[in-house]
Design a protein around this motif. Structure first.
Motif, short mmCIF file in Angstrom:
data_model
loop_
_atom_site.label_atom_id
_atom_site.label_comp_id
_atom_site.label_asym_id
_atom_site.label_seq_id
_atom_site.Cartn_x
_atom_site.Cartn_y
_atom_site.Cartn_z
N GLY A 1 14.06 55.07 20.64
CA GLY A 1 13.10 54.28 21.39
C GLY A 1 11.69 54.82 21.33
O GLY A 1 11.48 56.03 21.14
N PRO A 2 10.70 53.95 21.51
CA PRO A 2 9.29 54.35 21.40
C PRO A 2 8.90 55.47 22.36
O PRO A 2 8.18 56.40 21.97
CB PRO A 2 8.52 53.05 21.71
N GLU A 3 9.36 55.38 23.62
CA GLU A 3 8.95 56.39 24.60
C GLU A 3 9.46 57.77 24.23
O GLU A 3 8.72 58.77 24.30
CB GLU A 3 9.46 55.99 25.99
N ASN A 4 10.71 57.85 23.80
CA ASN A 4 11.26 59.14 23.39
C ASN A 4 10.66 59.62 22.08
O ASN A 4 10.51 60.83 21.87
CB ASN A 4 12.78 59.04 23.25
N LEU A 5 10.31 58.69 21.20
CA LEU A 5 9.65 59.09 19.94
C LEU A 5 8.29 59.72 20.22
O LEU A 5 7.88 60.65 19.54
CB LEU A 5 9.51 57.90 19.00
N VAL A 6 7.59 59.18 21.22
CA VAL A 6 6.32 59.79 21.62
C VAL A 6 6.54 61.22 22.07
O VAL A 6 5.80 62.14 21.69
CB VAL A 6 5.65 58.97 22.75
N LEU A 7 7.58 61.43 22.87
CA LEU A 7 7.90 62.79 23.34
C LEU A 7 8.29 63.69 22.18
O LEU A 7 7.88 64.87 22.12
CB LEU A 7 9.02 62.74 24.37
N LYS A 8 9.10 63.14 21.25
CA LYS A 8 9.51 63.93 20.08
C LYS A 8 8.31 64.33 19.23
O LYS A 8 8.23 65.44 18.72
CB LYS A 8 10.51 63.13 19.23
N GLN A 9 7.36 63.40 19.06
CA GLN A 9 6.17 63.70 18.27
C GLN A 9 5.36 64.80 18.94
O GLN A 9 4.86 65.71 18.26
CB GLN A 9 5.32 62.44 18.11
#
Length: 850
Positions: free
Chosen positions: A44-52
């Motif tokens: 998901g986008p929100e978790n991808l932001v955190l991963k980045q």
């Protein structure tokens, strides 16, 4: 799920380029990308932001940088890795591998021929002008014989997806190909932060490739020694890919050296170590060809080793890749590669390449000039980073100027067709966007041909419509996946047999340049710590003075301000008749903290420490990087402040001092004595001792009245972190006699000058002797003179006050003598272990430019 998918892929499907890695022409997701797409949607986008953010944090914590020349953001720009990888299936990659192996073999044969028989010229395959007009052809390398079956040991191909959907070769990299270390770090970072991406995907790992790389280095030695001495030669910390040089040094376990660490004697290359000279068998170089030998190539080079080519001729050292291999990066070779391939291998080129026309031929030049606006024009020799002409963007005057230059020097230009790179998904602004990409993969020579890295380094354009893909232009990177249909085993096994290698196992073997940087790292961090503690003490006294208006308080502050200048040597500072400086002391203190151009300032000490620190980055642990990064951030944040107050500066030093002490503790547990830790300790003790002497001279020489002396002594002990120890040791009123006894004479107190000098002597005596003589070294003689002086100190003599000057002249003389003796000790260490002979000069000035 549909909502998440729409959010993640919003605008992606409608913005497809001519060729997209993710999408088919019908705007459906390709089979190779379906599982990864599903994994991205699940995250998901929100978790991808955190991963980045986590990836960015990890890269910063690990000190992964790329040096961008003239970058306003600073020299060491953090490496930028996008969370979404790039995928190629093994079925396609097999053909790419075969094409790269073929191309590496062709270029290997070209290299042998150009510096050997030159049959390619004799048989009309390549026009001589296409080679001789390029500065990469080095005449001193002519007819050098090599033991290795393959002269081109390391090859990198820049690849991009062409208009036919196949991988095309864009550039050949043969001098000192960069990117392996960054590719490996990309894999480590992505797999650590985002293992969810790998679910149900079989990704090939590069462990076997790096095992082959290590074998290449071990087997490259010309001699039959069982333990070849292998070094990695770097231009130094200002090189754009210096992180990778240090990374590979640490990863492979071979010393990282600069040119002045090496010397040629009797036709052999030697490493200058603390003990003396140690023969070098293999050099993995990251220095460009023309800088490798100032005697026969560029005489102004300080990056290479004088006489190196002669050692190569005598087959006493192996250099990977050999000097002169930069000629293979000549784009004038590209138009002739088909014929070269048929000539050497009787085969067709497996991998397509950009259609190119060398303007040194009449027919080809005419074809280019008739429709110049349709081409991309390059000079064949881009050693000086000459401009590339994208002719479609040139106006009439610029086109006319370029035509005139081509007509005047046709052999210097190559024209190539325009191709548009494919695009691949990049996670930007909470969604996927198509960005143009190129990739670089690597080939390593082995007994049977060339091993190819499964993957490599992917570079991504900075903006959505950006045509250029370049790290120097601020591009980002991706992890490069070669995916299989079968599960992978031993995914990241990077343990290889190093029984035949000889890493530095003794302090005697530490390269002198490494030892020097460790020595100065100790000195600079010692200077920074003493300066920080003293300034914090003064700032604390300034705060106290706001609530105390006694005369002595004002006089003691004036003494403290002047002592800042004396201790840091930031003259004229507070030693001035200018009343404005004393009326506004915070301004001068702010400059001493933040002005990097002010010699002796805290900022200048930290900048000097940073230079030594980056030069030694292969030695530092990750925890040390985290602490160092924290120090840098606090300095940057303070520089952004507009309103400087005493409290803000005091809080800044509270944080900085804690981190400096943490860094010093981590240094002791992260670096072995045999790696040179001893030199760091010696530098640290020398600097702290020298600055303490200046502190004592600034505060203890003048005889003050009782109340003022009390305040000065209390300030001194506070800056020395000795006030509590004094109260514990002397249950009495502050007296100069007891203070001198504690901070100068006490043999058991670790902060006393006597204790520090005796510890310094022990460490200096552990340094290796450069000869087998039983006589004392000059360094030992100098530190013995310091100790002898300390042992003869008489407390009563130091307390004597000269009636005429109201000063303790005996104490001043003693401290002055100790300062001079310490300075001589430092010089003798440099002369014995660090200094190098003067650069040798060519007898004839050789102009290698065309």
């Amino acid at each position: 799920m549909k909502t998440i998918t729409k959010t993640l892929f919003e605008n992606y499907f409608s913005a497809s380029s001519r060729y997209d890695e993710l999408l088919t022409p019908k705007m459906s997701i390709k089979d190779n990308w379906k599982v990864l797409s599903q994994n991205l949607v699940k995250i998901g986008p929100e978790n991808l932001v955190l991963k980045q953010k986590e990836i960015n944090w990890l890269l910063a914590e690990n000190g992964v940088t790329y040096n961008v020349y003239n970058d306003p953001k600073g020299l060491n720009r953090p490496w930028d890795l996008n969370v979404v990888p790039y995928i190629v299936h093994q079925n396609e990659w097999k053909d790419v591998e075969k094409g790269i192996q073929q191309r590496a073999e062709i270029l290997n044969l070209v290299l042998k021929d150009l510096y050997g028989k030159r049959d390619l010229f004799k048989n009309g395959i390549i026009p001589p002008e296409a080679i001789y007009a390029h500065s990469g052809f080095l005449r001193p390398c002519d007819q050098i014989l090599y033991k290795n079956a393959k002269q081109l040991s390391i090859y990198a191909a820049d690849l991009a997806r062409g208009p036919d959907g196949r991988m095309w070769v864009v550039n050949d990299r043969t001098q000192a190909p960069s990117g392996m270390g960054y590719a490996l770090e990309n894999r480590f970072s992505t797999s650590k932060i985002c293992p969810e991406l790998y679910k149900n995907i079989n990704v090939s790992q590069p462990s076997q490739f790096f095992n082959d790389f290590n074998k290449l280095l071990l087997n490259a030695a010309n001699t039959n020694v069982k333990s070849p001495m292998i070094v990695i030669l770097t231009p130094g910390p200002h090189n754009e890919t210096y992180f990778e040089h240090a990374y590979l040094s640490s990863f492979l376990g071979y010393p990282l050296v600069k040119g002045n660490d090496l010397v040629v004697r009797h036709g052999k290359v030697w490493l200058k170590s603390l003990k003396g000279l140690k023969q070098v068998d293999v050099i993995l170089r990251r220095v460009d060809d023309s800088f490798m030998d100032p005697l026969e190539l560029r005489e102004d080079s300080y990056l290479g080793v004088a006489g190196l080519l002669e050692a190569v001729r005598l087959q006493n050292v192996t250099i990977l890749n050999p000097i002169g291999s930069g000629i293979l990066e000549n784009p004038a070779l590209i138009p002739f590669m088909e014929n070269i391939c048929k000539y050497f291998l009787d085969e067709e080129l497996r991998l397509p390449q950009i259609a190119s026309w060398w303007c040194g031929q009449d027919k080809e030049r005419q074809h280019v000039l008739e429709d110049l606006k349709s081409f991309v024009v390059k000079r064949i020799d881009r050693s000086k980073r000459e401009h590339i002409y994208f002719c479609e963007f040139l106006d009439k005057k610029e086109l006319d100027n370029l035509k005139a230059e081509i007509l005047e020097y046709p052999h210097k230009f190559v024209a190539q067709e325009k191709i548009s790179f494919s695009t691949a998904p990049n996670f930007v602004n909470n969604q996927l966007e198509p960005r143009k990409i190129s990739c670089r993969t690597f080939a390593i020579a082995n007994a049977n041909g060339y091993s190819i890295m499964p993957g490599g380094l992917v570079r991504v354009a900075t903006e959505r419509e950006e045509l250029f893909v370049s790290n120097q232009r601020g591009g980002t990177s991706k992890d490069f996946w070669i995916v299989n249909d079968t599960p992978q085993t031993n995914l990241q096994n990077y343990s290889w047999n190093k029984t035949n290698s000889s890493p530095s196992t003794n302090i005697n073997d530490v390269p002198s340049n490494t030892a020097e940087n460790l020595f100065w790292s100790g000195r600079y961090i010692g200077r920074a710590l003493v300066t920080a503690r003293y300034l914090r003490m003064v700032l604390s006294q300034m705060t106290h003075a706001q609530y105390n208006h006694r005369k002595s308080e004002s006089e003691s502050l004036k003494i403290l301000f002047q002592s800042i200048t004396k201790i840091t040597s930031t003259f004229p500072g507070f030693i001035t008749e200018n009343e404005e400086v004393l009326n506004n002391p915070l301004s001068e203190i702010k400059d001493i903290i933040l002005d990097e151009t002010k010699i002796g300032s805290f900022a200048q000490s930290m900048q000097s420490f940073s230079n030594s620190y980056y030069a030694l980055r292969n030695l530092w642990s990750r925890d040390m990087w985290r602490v160092f990064d924290g120090i840098q951030k606090h300095l940057k944040n303070l520089k952004k402040e507009e309103d400087f107050t005493v409290n803000k500066l005091t809080n800044f030093f509270d944080k900085i001092i804690t981190r400096l002490i943490a860094f010093m503790a981590l240094t002791e547990e992260s670096i072995l004595v045999r790696q040179g830790l001893l030199l760091y300790f010696i530098g640290l003790q020398l600097e702290i001792g020298a600055m303490n002497i200046e502190k004592f001279r600034a505060m203890l020489i003048v005889n003050y009245d009782e109340e003022l002396e009390y305040e000065v002594l209390e300030s001194l002990l506070s800056s020395h972190e000795s006030l509590n120890i004094y109260r514990y040791s002397y249950n009495s009123y502050l007296s100069l006699e007891n203070v001198l006894n504690l901070i100068i004479l006490d043999k058991e107190y670790s902060r006393s000058l006597t204790y520090q000098m005796h510890r310094l002597k022990k460490d200096i005596y552990k340094l290796p002797k450069t000869n087998n003589s039983e006589e004392l070294t000059i360094c030992q003689q100098n530190i013995n003179a310091v100790i002898s002086k300390m042992d003869r100190l008489n407390l009563k003599d130091m307390l004597v006050i000269d009636d005429n000057s109201n000063m303790r002249k005996n104490l001043d003389d003693v401290l002055s003598d100790l300062s001079d003796l310490l300075h001589n000790t430092s010089l003798s260490i440099s002369d014995t272990y660090f200094n190098h002979s003067q650069a040798q000069k060519q007898l004839v000035n050789r102009n290698i430019t065309s």
